[in-house]
Design a protein around this motif. Sequence first.
Motif, mmCIF file in Angstrom:
data_model
loop_
_atom_site.group_PDB
_atom_site.id
_atom_site.type_symbol
_atom_site.label_atom_id
_atom_site.label_comp_id
_atom_site.label_asym_id
_atom_site.label_seq_id
_atom_site.Cartn_x
_atom_site.Cartn_y
_atom_site.Cartn_z
ATOM 1 N N GLU A 1 41.477 41.707 43.103
ATOM 2 C CA GLU A 1 42.808 41.343 43.600
ATOM 3 C C GLU A 1 42.815 41.195 45.121
ATOM 4 O O GLU A 1 43.631 41.807 45.826
ATOM 5 C CB GLU A 1 43.856 42.353 43.127
ATOM 6 C CG GLU A 1 43.991 42.391 41.614
ATOM 7 C CD GLU A 1 45.017 43.404 41.126
ATOM 8 O OE1 GLU A 1 45.613 44.109 41.955
ATOM 9 O OE2 GLU A 1 45.202 43.470 39.904
ATOM 10 N N HIS A 2 41.875 40.416 45.646
ATOM 11 C CA HIS A 2 41.762 40.077 47.067
ATOM 12 C C HIS A 2 41.410 41.268 47.964
ATOM 13 O O HIS A 2 41.628 41.224 49.171
ATOM 14 C CB HIS A 2 43.046 39.393 47.579
ATOM 15 C CG HIS A 2 43.470 38.235 46.735
ATOM 16 N ND1 HIS A 2 42.743 37.069 46.662
ATOM 17 C CD2 HIS A 2 44.519 38.078 45.898
ATOM 18 C CE1 HIS A 2 43.337 36.249 45.837
ATOM 19 N NE2 HIS A 2 44.414 36.824 45.349
ATOM 20 N N HIS A 3 40.876 42.340 47.382
ATOM 21 C CA HIS A 3 40.392 43.477 48.158
ATOM 22 C C HIS A 3 38.909 43.654 47.885
ATOM 23 O O HIS A 3 38.471 43.592 46.730
ATOM 24 C CB HIS A 3 41.130 44.776 47.776
ATOM 25 C CG HIS A 3 42.547 44.795 48.226
ATOM 26 N ND1 HIS A 3 42.944 45.381 49.406
ATOM 27 C CD2 HIS A 3 43.658 44.284 47.664
ATOM 28 C CE1 HIS A 3 44.250 45.224 49.547
ATOM 29 N NE2 HIS A 3 44.708 44.560 48.500
ATOM 30 N N LEU A 4 38.131 43.879 48.963
ATOM 31 C CA LEU A 4 36.699 44.113 48.818
ATOM 32 C C LEU A 4 36.458 45.606 48.607
ATOM 33 O O LEU A 4 36.927 46.430 49.395
ATOM 34 C CB LEU A 4 35.951 43.649 50.068
ATOM 35 C CG LEU A 4 35.967 42.152 50.334
ATOM 36 C CD1 LEU A 4 35.280 41.858 51.667
ATOM 37 C CD2 LEU A 4 35.298 41.376 49.217
ATOM 38 N N GLU A 25 35.046 42.251 44.485
ATOM 39 C CA GLU A 25 36.367 41.844 44.963
ATOM 40 C C GLU A 25 37.352 41.950 43.808
ATOM 41 O O GLU A 25 37.162 41.346 42.755
ATOM 42 C CB GLU A 25 36.354 40.411 45.505
ATOM 43 C CG GLU A 25 37.713 40.008 46.066
ATOM 44 C CD GLU A 25 37.719 38.640 46.734
ATOM 45 O OE1 GLU A 25 36.627 38.084 46.940
ATOM 46 O OE2 GLU A 25 38.815 38.153 47.024
ATOM 47 N N ALA A 40 30.333 37.676 52.911
ATOM 48 C CA ALA A 40 31.311 38.698 52.527
ATOM 49 C C ALA A 40 31.157 39.955 53.377
ATOM 50 O O ALA A 40 32.141 40.537 53.839
ATOM 51 C CB ALA A 40 31.171 39.036 51.049
#
Length: 90
Positions: free
Chosen positions: A67-70, A65, A12
């Motif tokens: 909603e698909h954001h780190l 993470e 990641a």
Amino acid sequence: MSYVDGNALSAALSLAFGTDVAAGDGICAHCGHHHAFAEAHVYLRNPGMVMRCPNCEGAELILVEIEHHLHLTIRGLATINLPGRTGQDN
Ligand SMILES: [Zn+2]
């Protein structure tokens, strides 16, 4: 609570930083301990991953993470040393 080593965060973080984090190291902002990322203690039983110093267990880095954001918090690291792109073909 049990933990795994810093390699659990490598994939990641390598995506986030664009380099191989597994070959990096850092200095703990809590106690000044200098250690390889692979030596850190990573706790996975949270909404995200928490990387703690292998010397003082201070929280160095939190990765979540949503909603698909780190979302990355790195207040517990005074310095991060990562391999550069010198010599790479891109
Ligand atoms: Zn420390």
